[in-house]
Write an enzyme that holds these catalytic residues in place. Structure first.
Site, short mmCIF file in Angstrom:
data_model
loop_
_atom_site.label_atom_id
_atom_site.label_comp_id
_atom_site.label_asym_id
_atom_site.label_seq_id
_atom_site.Cartn_x
_atom_site.Cartn_y
_atom_site.Cartn_z
CG HIS A 1 23.83 29.33 32.94
ND1 HIS A 1 23.48 28.55 31.86
CD2 HIS A 1 23.15 30.49 32.78
CE1 HIS A 1 22.63 29.20 31.11
NE2 HIS A 1 22.41 30.39 31.62
P1 TYD Z 1 18.71 32.52 32.62
O1 TYD Z 1 18.71 31.31 31.76
O2 TYD Z 1 19.20 32.39 34.04
O3 TYD Z 1 19.51 33.66 31.84
P2 TYD Z 1 20.95 34.28 32.17
O4 TYD Z 1 21.82 33.13 32.51
O5 TYD Z 1 21.35 34.99 30.94
O6 TYD Z 1 20.71 35.19 33.32
O7 TYD Z 1 17.24 33.12 32.64
C1 TYD Z 1 16.94 34.33 33.32
C2 TYD Z 1 15.60 34.19 33.96
O8 TYD Z 1 14.59 34.01 32.99
C3 TYD Z 1 15.54 32.99 34.90
O9 TYD Z 1 15.51 33.41 36.24
C4 TYD Z 1 14.23 32.30 34.58
C5 TYD Z 1 13.71 32.96 33.34
N1 TYD Z 1 13.57 32.03 32.20
C6 TYD Z 1 12.38 31.40 31.99
O10 TYD Z 1 11.41 31.56 32.76
N2 TYD Z 1 12.24 30.58 30.91
C7 TYD Z 1 13.25 30.37 30.04
O11 TYD Z 1 13.08 29.61 29.05
C8 TYD Z 1 14.51 30.99 30.29
C9 TYD Z 1 15.67 30.77 29.37
C10 TYD Z 1 14.62 31.82 31.36
#
Ligand code: TYD
Length: 134
Positions: free
Chosen positions: A50
């Site tokens: 992303h």
């Molecule tokens: P995400 O940034 O979407 O990780 P990836 O792209 O690797 O899947 O984060 C995964 C989940 O974690 C997202 O649904 C929300 C949660 N999250 C938080 O609550 N706080 C944070 O600081 C981060 C980075 C993620």
């Protein structure tokens, strides 16, 4: 231009064990609002995939190794992180994914904003469209 780049961190060599550190605005070009880390990644998994509209970040491989694949809308670049005394600065509006995690790797991410799902661009075609028009 605010480009993604490797930033070397201070490294205090010591027979008792080495030490590195990060001071915001001194070693990385933003103030830290949030720290999170990715760990226990099963072999072959990919994290990320992303872009962020406004968030700037700095990624360090505190342990083990992984690759960060960036896309600037035109071309892809790969950074292999495998030491804890440097990291990858990624300004806003880069498509980024983390892959090729080694066993027991630990990715620490410093960010300049609180978590905000609204800042994410999760569709690669949309990302490329925004970059092309931007
Ligand atoms: P995400 O940034 O979407 O990780 P990836 O792209 O690797 O899947 O984060 C995964 C989940 O974690 C997202 O649904 C929300 C949660 N999250 C938080 O609550 N706080 C944070 O600081 C981060 C980075 C993620």
């Amino acid at each position: 231009m605010n480009l993604a780049r490797i930033i070397n961190l201070p490294k205090i060599l010591d027979e008792r064990g080495n030490l590195s550190f990060i001071e915001h605005n001194n070693h990385i070009p933003f103030e830290i609002k949030r720290v999170y880390w990715i760990y226990d990644v099963p072999g072959g998994e990919i994290r990320g995939s992303h872009a962020y509209q406004t968030l700037n970040e700095f990624i360090v491989a505190l342990s083990g190794s992984f690759d960060v694949i960036l896309h600037n809308g035109k071309e892809e670049m790969k950074f292999s992180l495998n030491r804890s005394y440097y990291g990858l600065y990624i300004p806003k509006m880069y498509w980024r994914k983390l892959e090729n995690f080694s066993t027991n790797s630990l990715a620490m991410i410093l960010a300049d904003k609180y978590y905000n799902e609204g800042d994410y661009i999760r569709d690669f075609d949309e990302f490329k469209r925004i970059k092309a028009n931007g």
